[in-house]
Each structure stands twice: as C-alpha cells, then as structure tokens.
Design an enzyme around this catalytic site. Structure first.
Site, short mmCIF file in Angstrom:
data_model
loop_
_atom_site.label_atom_id
_atom_site.label_comp_id
_atom_site.label_asym_id
_atom_site.label_seq_id
_atom_site.Cartn_x
_atom_site.Cartn_y
_atom_site.Cartn_z
N LYS A 1 0.12 4.22 -0.11
CA LYS A 1 -0.77 5.29 0.31
C LYS A 1 -0.54 6.45 -0.41
CE LYS A 1 -0.02 3.18 4.65
NZ LYS A 1 -0.06 3.53 6.38
N ASN B 1 0.92 -1.37 0.02
CA ASN B 1 -0.03 0.03 0.15
C ASN B 1 1.03 1.23 -0.04
OD1 ASN B 1 -1.76 2.09 0.32
ND2 ASN B 1 -2.28 1.21 2.80
N GLU C 1 -5.13 -5.18 10.46
CA GLU C 1 -4.03 -4.32 10.84
C GLU C 1 -4.54 -3.35 12.05
OE1 GLU C 1 -2.31 -2.93 6.69
OE2 GLU C 1 -3.88 -1.64 7.12
N GLY D 1 2.43 2.25 10.69
CA GLY D 1 3.13 3.41 10.54
C GLY D 1 4.00 3.74 11.84
N SER E 1 3.57 -1.89 10.37
CA SER E 1 5.10 -2.11 10.46
C SER E 1 5.73 -3.56 10.24
CB SER E 1 5.44 -1.73 12.04
OG SER E 1 5.01 -0.27 12.08
N GLU F 1 -7.03 4.34 7.63
CA GLU F 1 -6.95 5.96 7.60
C GLU F 1 -8.00 6.27 6.94
OE1 GLU F 1 -3.09 5.55 5.58
OE2 GLU F 1 -2.05 4.88 7.56
N HIS G 1 -9.32 0.53 4.86
CA HIS G 1 -8.00 0.92 5.40
C HIS G 1 -8.45 1.81 6.69
CE1 HIS G 1 -4.17 2.37 6.39
NE2 HIS G 1 -3.80 1.25 5.72
C1 PEP Z 1 -0.66 0.08 6.13
O1 PEP Z 1 -0.97 1.06 6.25
O2 PEP Z 1 -1.43 -0.80 5.32
C2 PEP Z 1 0.51 -0.33 6.89
C3 PEP Z 1 0.43 -1.54 6.89
O3 PEP Z 1 1.36 0.62 6.86
P1 PEP Z 1 2.84 0.23 7.81
O4 PEP Z 1 3.44 -0.92 7.05
O5 PEP Z 1 3.66 1.57 7.19
O6 PEP Z 1 2.85 0.18 9.18
#
Ligand code: PEP
Length: 251
Positions: free
Chosen positions: A11, A9, A168, A174, A214, A98, A96
């Site tokens: 973003k 992703n 997630e 992040g 992460s 966000e 997601h």
């Molecule tokens: C995401 O936003 O889908 C995600 C997993 O981000 P990150 O790997 O940067 O934590």
C-alpha cells in the site's frame, strides 16, 4: 495444477530507501521457500525500479498496486502498463477495495485495466469482496459473483492463465478481523464455480484464488489448508519480511 501464491501489498507504506531494504530482506528470507510457492511483492510506484533491481536473482516477483486505464498521453498522475513493464513488473494488482472505495474504480474501468495489463504481458491479481453492510445483508455471494462476472466474463480461458483472483472481504482488511477459514472457503468455492460456469472446470481448477484480510502468521495455516484457498494477498503483515515469509511457509 494451480499455483500457491503469497503476494504482499505494501500500500502507501515505506519510502524508497526503506522499501529497497525490505525487498532485500524478503529476497533473502525467500531462499527458505519450497520451489512451488510463488512470492510477489507490490510496492508503491516510486519504488518499483529500485525494488526490481534489488530482487534480481531472487525468486520474488514484482507487482504494481494499480495501473492506468489508458495506454499513454495526457493523464496527469497516472502510470501506464508500459511504464510498469519497463520498471520490471511482472504483475499488477487491480480492483483493490481501497481503489474501488476511495478512487471510484468501477468494474467497467477494471475491464479496460485488465485488458491493457494482459496485452502488455503483465499478470493480474484481481481483487473482489463484499463490505460489511453487504455481508450483514447476506449478499456476499451475490456481490462477489457480480464482480467476477462484470470483469472476468469479458476475457477468455486463455487470458485466465495470467489472472489470479483475490477474495478480500472489505470488513477484514486492516481491521484485525479475519474471515473464518469456513467463511473464506465458501466464497472461494463460489468464485471457482462462477469461473467454471464461464470458462469450464479445467480453467477454474487451474486458477489461483487468494484470500486477503488480516492474514498473518497465526492464521495463515488454517486458511491455506482449505481446498479452494491457494494463498494470500497480505497487507500489514507483508511489511515485515519474517512475518511475510512465515505466511508463505504456511502451506
Ligand atoms: C489488503 O489490503 O490487501 C490486505 C489484505 O490488508 P491486511 O492484510 O492489512 O488486512
């Protein structure tokens, strides 16, 4: 047999030119992957057509990060499933955190989006996960269960063939804080049970459930070794082709 999948992703990162270069690098590095591993990239909307051209002839599939909850018409700024298909997408990420957090995406809206995506022939990567307050209150199993029920219980076992779930935990996205392999595994097993309760054991066993938050080359192996973790949805580490492929080589 469910599929092992690693999805990136991107973003709101990269411009069109940088995104196409990144896609070409991913396609090149992906030659090292075993046949059974599915690789997906999800660039911003503006990049989709160019990236689909760059990925031609490779094993990398293309996803959007979202889609509209209407077919077409007066919805300024929105992007329909038909537009995504015509840009070369095979997938869309939906739900997601966000989008849930900053853009008011509700489970009810997600039902509409999943329905439209499936009708258009797109696969769906549906994200679920608890925030920090919910985890600290011990509500993580309930929150994920509710999100799955509210959205996926409106669909059929046949529909589930084109749906991948991504767990997630919001507190791990992040932040550099990864859920431990055990924390992730127990939620993945719970999600599979919730799917089994509605669709039966065969469908639940065949559904890929990805971990996101992460995930990076240094922790992917331990996460992917868990029996109910079938791959990852990767944010930050998907912006570097080598790291992304190293994660995809961690099964
Ligand atoms: C995401 O936003 O889908 C995600 C997993 O981000 P990150 O790997 O940067 O934590």
């Amino acid at each position: 047999m469910r599929k092992k999948i690693v999805a990136g992703n991107w973003k709101m990162n990269t411009n069109c030119q940088d995104g196409i270069e990144l896609a070409k690098a991913v396609a090149e590095e992906a030659k090292a992957l075993p046949a059974g591993t599915g690789l997906i990239v999800a660039p911003p909307f503006t990049h989709l057509f160019g990236v689909s051209e760059a990925l031609k002839g490779s094993k990398v599939e293309l996803s959007a990060q979202n889609c509209a909850d209407h077919v077409s018409g007066a919805y300024t700024g929105e992007v329909s499933v038909d537009m995504l298909k015509s840009a070369g997408c095979q997938w869309t990420i939906l739900g997601h955190s966000e989008r849930r957090q900053y853009y008011g995406e509700t489970d009810a809206k997600l039902v509409e989006k999943v329905r439209l995506a499936l009708e258009a022939g797109l696969g769906v990567i549906l994200c679920v996960g608890e925030n920090l307050d919910e985890r600290e209150a011990g509500r993580h199993f309930d929150v994920c269960t509710e999100q799955i029920k509210n959205v996926l219980y409106n669909f059929t076992g046949e529909d589930m063939k084109r749906i991948v779930v991504a767990y997630e935990p919001v507190w791990a996205i992040g932040t550099g804080k990864t859920a431990s392999a055990q924390q992730a595994e127990e939620i993945h097993a719970c999600i599979r049970k919730v799917l089994s309760d509605k669709f039966g054991a065969v469908v639940a066993e065949d559904t890929s459930i990805l971990y996101g938050g992460s995930c990076k080359p240094s922790n992917a192996k331990e996460l992917f070794a868990q029996p109910d973790i079938d791959g990852g949805l990767i944010g930050g580490a998907s912006l570097k082709a080598k790291d992304f492929i190293e994660i995809a080589l961690s099964f």
